[in-house]
Design a protein around this motif. Structure first.
Motif, PDB file in Angstrom:
ATOM      1  N   ILE A   1       2.759   3.255  -2.323  1.00  0.00           N
ATOM      2  CA  ILE A   1       2.381   2.412  -1.269  1.00  0.00           C
ATOM      3  C   ILE A   1       2.203   2.977   0.178  1.00  0.00           C
ATOM      4  O   ILE A   1       1.107   3.208   0.779  1.00  0.00           O
ATOM      5  CB  ILE A   1       3.127   1.170  -1.141  1.00  0.00           C
ATOM      6  N   ALA A   2       2.944   3.926   0.493  1.00  0.00           N
ATOM      7  CA  ALA A   2       2.984   4.656   1.703  1.00  0.00           C
ATOM      8  C   ALA A   2       1.637   5.436   1.664  1.00  0.00           C
ATOM      9  O   ALA A   2       1.157   5.783   2.764  1.00  0.00           O
ATOM     10  CB  ALA A   2       4.182   5.521   1.836  1.00  0.00           C
ATOM     11  N   LYS A   3       1.367   6.040   0.505  1.00  0.00           N
ATOM     12  CA  LYS A   3       0.408   6.953   0.273  1.00  0.00           C
ATOM     13  C   LYS A   3      -0.943   6.319   0.584  1.00  0.00           C
ATOM     14  O   LYS A   3      -2.046   6.641   1.308  1.00  0.00           O
ATOM     15  CB  LYS A   3       0.589   7.950  -0.881  1.00  0.00           C
ATOM     16  N   SER A   4      -1.300   5.043  -0.095  1.00  0.00           N
ATOM     17  CA  SER A   4      -2.423   4.310  -0.184  1.00  0.00           C
ATOM     18  C   SER A   4      -2.481   3.476   0.999  1.00  0.00           C
ATOM     19  O   SER A   4      -3.601   3.514   1.617  1.00  0.00           O
ATOM     20  CB  SER A   4      -2.283   3.336  -1.554  1.00  0.00           C
ATOM     21  N   ASP A   5      -1.501   2.854   1.599  1.00  0.00           N
ATOM     22  CA  ASP A   5      -1.530   1.890   2.579  1.00  0.00           C
ATOM     23  C   ASP A   5      -1.640   2.925   4.263  1.00  0.00           C
ATOM     24  O   ASP A   5      -2.345   2.607   5.112  1.00  0.00           O
ATOM     25  CB  ASP A   5      -0.589   1.070   2.774  1.00  0.00           C
ATOM     26  N   PHE A   6      -0.871   3.695   4.267  1.00  0.00           N
ATOM     27  CA  PHE A   6      -0.935   4.675   5.454  1.00  0.00           C
ATOM     28  C   PHE A   6      -1.234   6.100   5.541  1.00  0.00           C
ATOM     29  O   PHE A   6      -0.848   6.826   6.231  1.00  0.00           O
ATOM     30  CB  PHE A   6       0.525   4.640   6.105  1.00  0.00           C
ATOM     31  N   ASP A   7      -1.439   6.551   4.237  1.00  0.00           N
ATOM     32  CA  ASP A   7      -1.959   7.868   3.901  1.00  0.00           C
ATOM     33  C   ASP A   7      -0.828   8.906   4.277  1.00  0.00           C
ATOM     34  O   ASP A   7      -1.325   9.868   5.063  1.00  0.00           O
ATOM     35  CB  ASP A   7      -3.402   8.136   4.751  1.00  0.00           C
ATOM     36  N   ARG A   8       0.234   8.382   4.076  1.00  0.00           N
ATOM     37  CA  ARG A   8       1.373   9.392   4.084  1.00  0.00           C
ATOM     38  C   ARG A   8       1.854  10.104   2.623  1.00  0.00           C
ATOM     39  O   ARG A   8       2.092   9.305   1.933  1.00  0.00           O
ATOM     40  CB  ARG A   8       2.556   8.822   4.860  1.00  0.00           C
ATOM     41  N   ASP A   9       2.078  11.450   2.932  1.00  0.00           N
ATOM     42  CA  ASP A   9       2.720  11.916   1.555  1.00  0.00           C
ATOM     43  C   ASP A   9       4.002  12.111   1.768  1.00  0.00           C
ATOM     44  O   ASP A   9       4.960  13.015   2.388  1.00  0.00           O
ATOM     45  CB  ASP A   9       2.283  13.438   1.288  1.00  0.00           C
ATOM     46  N   LEU A  10       4.926  11.090   1.211  1.00  0.00           N
ATOM     47  CA  LEU A  10       6.550  11.166   1.508  1.00  0.00           C
ATOM     48  C   LEU A  10       7.195  11.707   0.452  1.00  0.00           C
ATOM     49  O   LEU A  10       6.531  11.814  -0.894  1.00  0.00           O
ATOM     50  CB  LEU A  10       6.792   9.620   1.825  1.00  0.00           C
ATOM     51  N   GLN A  11       8.542  12.149   0.448  1.00  0.00           N
ATOM     52  CA  GLN A  11       9.418  12.376  -0.472  1.00  0.00           C
ATOM     53  C   GLN A  11      10.656  11.575  -0.520  1.00  0.00           C
ATOM     54  O   GLN A  11      10.896  10.519   0.400  1.00  0.00           O
ATOM     55  CB  GLN A  11       9.793  13.516  -0.258  1.00  0.00           C
ATOM     56  N   ILE A  12      11.375  11.619  -1.236  1.00  0.00           N
ATOM     57  CA  ILE A  12      12.657  10.790  -1.536  1.00  0.00           C
ATOM     58  C   ILE A  12      13.519  11.130  -0.223  1.00  0.00           C
ATOM     59  O   ILE A  12      14.037  10.080   0.402  1.00  0.00           O
ATOM     60  CB  ILE A  12      13.540  11.164  -2.853  1.00  0.00           C
ATOM     61  N   SER A  13      13.479  12.298   0.403  1.00  0.00           N
ATOM     62  CA  SER A  13      14.461  12.559   1.327  1.00  0.00           C
ATOM     63  C   SER A  13      13.769  11.750   2.549  1.00  0.00           C
ATOM     64  O   SER A  13      14.497  11.426   3.571  1.00  0.00           O
ATOM     65  CB  SER A  13      14.094  13.972   1.828  1.00  0.00           C
ATOM     66  N   ASP A  14      12.232  11.478   2.836  1.00  0.00           N
ATOM     67  CA  ASP A  14      11.864  10.762   3.739  1.00  0.00           C
ATOM     68  C   ASP A  14      12.373   9.000   3.716  1.00  0.00           C
ATOM     69  O   ASP A  14      12.477   8.518   4.747  1.00  0.00           O
ATOM     70  CB  ASP A  14      10.194  10.684   3.686  1.00  0.00           C
ATOM     71  N   VAL A  15      12.396   8.789   2.539  1.00  0.00           N
ATOM     72  CA  VAL A  15      12.671   7.287   2.217  1.00  0.00           C
ATOM     73  C   VAL A  15      14.430   7.276   2.757  1.00  0.00           C
ATOM     74  O   VAL A  15      14.635   6.243   3.446  1.00  0.00           O
ATOM     75  CB  VAL A  15      12.739   7.096   0.821  1.00  0.00           C
TER      76      VAL A  15
END
Lengths: 209, 209
Positions: free
Chosen positions: B175-189
Motif C-alpha cells: 500500500i505504501a508503494k501504491s498510495d505514497f510511491d515509497r519503496d519500504l522495507q521491513i526495517s522501515d515498518v
DNA sequence: AAGTAGTTTAAACAAGCGTTTAAACTAACG
DNA sequence: CGTTAGTTTAAACGCTTGTTTAAACTACTT
C-alpha cells in the motif's frame, strides 16, 4: 427461533473463539441443533455464512459509528480521546442487541483480519466505507499536523492494537482476575485501550531522516 | 541442504504467509521437494514441526534481545524510545541469519498468537521467560510511575500492535508503494511503529474513577 | 562382502472437511 | 382433499487432512 438465526448464533460464537478456518460446519450445526445441510440451504456456502455473521453486526453498528464520528467533527477543537471515545457507546450497544455482542464482534474482527488472507479487509472497506471516511475526518480535525502518510501508518497500528487486544480479551480478563484480583468486563478493556491508542496516534511527528 | 532444513525453510515461509492451520504438510513437503512422510520421520508431528520452526528463531534471538535490554537498564535515565529501539538490531540481525528472517519471524509470532488457541503464548512465556523479564525491567526503569496493572495492559497492547502490524507487513509495504510511491522495507515498518508504541506505553496514567 | 543403522519412498489409512442429492416432512392455498 | 412451495432430513459424494506402514535405498562398519 428460526433455523437461520440458530445457525447465525452458533456460528458467531464458534467463529469468535476458534477462527473461521478452525470451525467446521458440523460443529456449527451441532451446537445450533440443526441439520448439517441447513447451512448450505439457507446461506449457500460457508463463505456466505461468514459474511452473514459479519453483516448482522455491521448493519447494526455502522450507522451508529458514523453518526458518533460526525458528532465529534462538530466539536470546535476535538482531541484524539474524543475521537476514540466515540467508539465506546456504539460498540457497547451491541451488548443490548445480543449477549456478548461487543466481545464477539471485536473478536470476529480480529479473526477476519488474520484468517482468510485479507478477505475481511476487502469486505469492510468496500461494504462500509462511510465508517472509515468519517473516522479519518475526525482524526484529521483533531491532529491537523499529521501527514497523510503518517496517518495511514498510525491508523493501521491502531487497528492492530484494538483487533488483537479484543481477539484475546477473554484471556486478558482472566489474567486480570488472577494477577490483580479485578473483575473486569469488555467495557473495561475498551476504556483501558483508549488512552493508549490516543497517545500512539497523537505521538509527535518523527523528524525526517 | 539436509532434508530437515529444507522442511524447516519451506514450513517457515508457508506458515508465515498462510498460518499454521492454513498450511498442509503436503504443501510444505511439496515446496521443500521432499517426501510427505519426511515430516513425521524427522519431527514426529505437525505440532512439533511448528515448535521447531519457532525455536530456530527464538534460540537465535533471545540472547541478543536479553543483552540489548540489559544494556538499556544500564543507561542512567532511559526513556521508552530507548527500550523499544533495543529491539531493532536483534530483530534485523535475523535477516543475516536467513533471507526475510525478520519479516518471517514477526509474521510467525502474529500467527502463533491468533492461530492455535494461545499455544504460542504458553510456548514463549515458559521457554523464554528471560526476554520478558528484562523487557519489563527496562520499561519500569524508563517509566517508574507506571503501575504494575497499567504496565500489564500496555505491554499487551504493544504486543498486539507489533504482532498485527508485522503479520500484515507485506500488505502495508504494498500500500505504501501504491498510495505514497515509497519503496519500504521491513526495517522501515519497525522504525515507524516505535514512536507509536513508545507514546502508547508512555501515555499519562489515567485518573482513577 | 555381508550386515546394519539411518533415511527416503510410494502407498495406504482413518478421519474430517464442505457440498450435493433426493426423499420426507410441514403448512398454507385453491 | 389435493397440490404446491418451503423446509428439514439422512445419506452419500469427492476431496483433503495428518499419520502410519513396509519396502527400497544409502552409506558406513565389522
Amino acid at each position: 427461533m428460526s433455523t437461520k438465526n440458530k445457525i447465525l448464533d452458533a456460528a458467531e460464537s464458534l467463529f469468535a473463539n476458534k477462527g473461521f478456518n478452525g470451525t467446521s460446519l458440523r460443529e456449527i450445526t451441532g451446537q445450533a441443533d440443526v441439520n448439517l445441510a441447513a447451512v448450505n440451504y439457507h446461506f449457500g456456502s460457508k463463505k456466505e455464512l461468514i459474511k452473514a455473521v459479519m453483516s448482522r453486526y455491521m448493519n447494526e453498528l455502522s450507522p451508529r459509528l458514523e453518526s458518533a464520528l460526525r458528532q465529534v467533527c462538530e466539536i470546535e477543537a476535538p482531541n484524539l480521546i474524543d475521537v476514540f471515545s466515540a467508539f465506546i457507546d456504539p460498540l457497547l450497544s451491541l451488548n443490548k442487541f445480543k449477549d456478548n455482542g461487543t466481545s464477539n464482534f471485536l473478536q470476529l474482527l480480529g479473526r477476519g483480519y488474520t484468517d482468510s488472507q485479507g478477505f475481511l479487509r476487502w469486505f469492510l472497506t468496500t461494504q462500509y466505507p462511510g465508517v472509515i471516511d468519517n473516522f479519518v475526518l475526525a482524526v484529521q480535525k483533531s491532529y491537523p499536523e499529521l501527514s497523510a502518510e503518517e496517518m495511514f501508518w498510525r491508523l493501521h497500528f491502531t487497528m492492530g492494537t484494538v483487533v488483537f487486544t479484543m481477539s484475546s480479551s477473554d484471556a486478558l480478563i482472566d489474567i486480570a482476575k488472577s494477577d490483580f484480583d479485578r473483575d473486569l468486563q469488555i467495557s473495561d478493556v475498551i476504556r483501558n485501550v483508549i488512552p493508549y491508542v490516543a497517545a500512539g496516534v497523537g505521538a509527535p511527528m518523527p523528524l525526517k531522516r
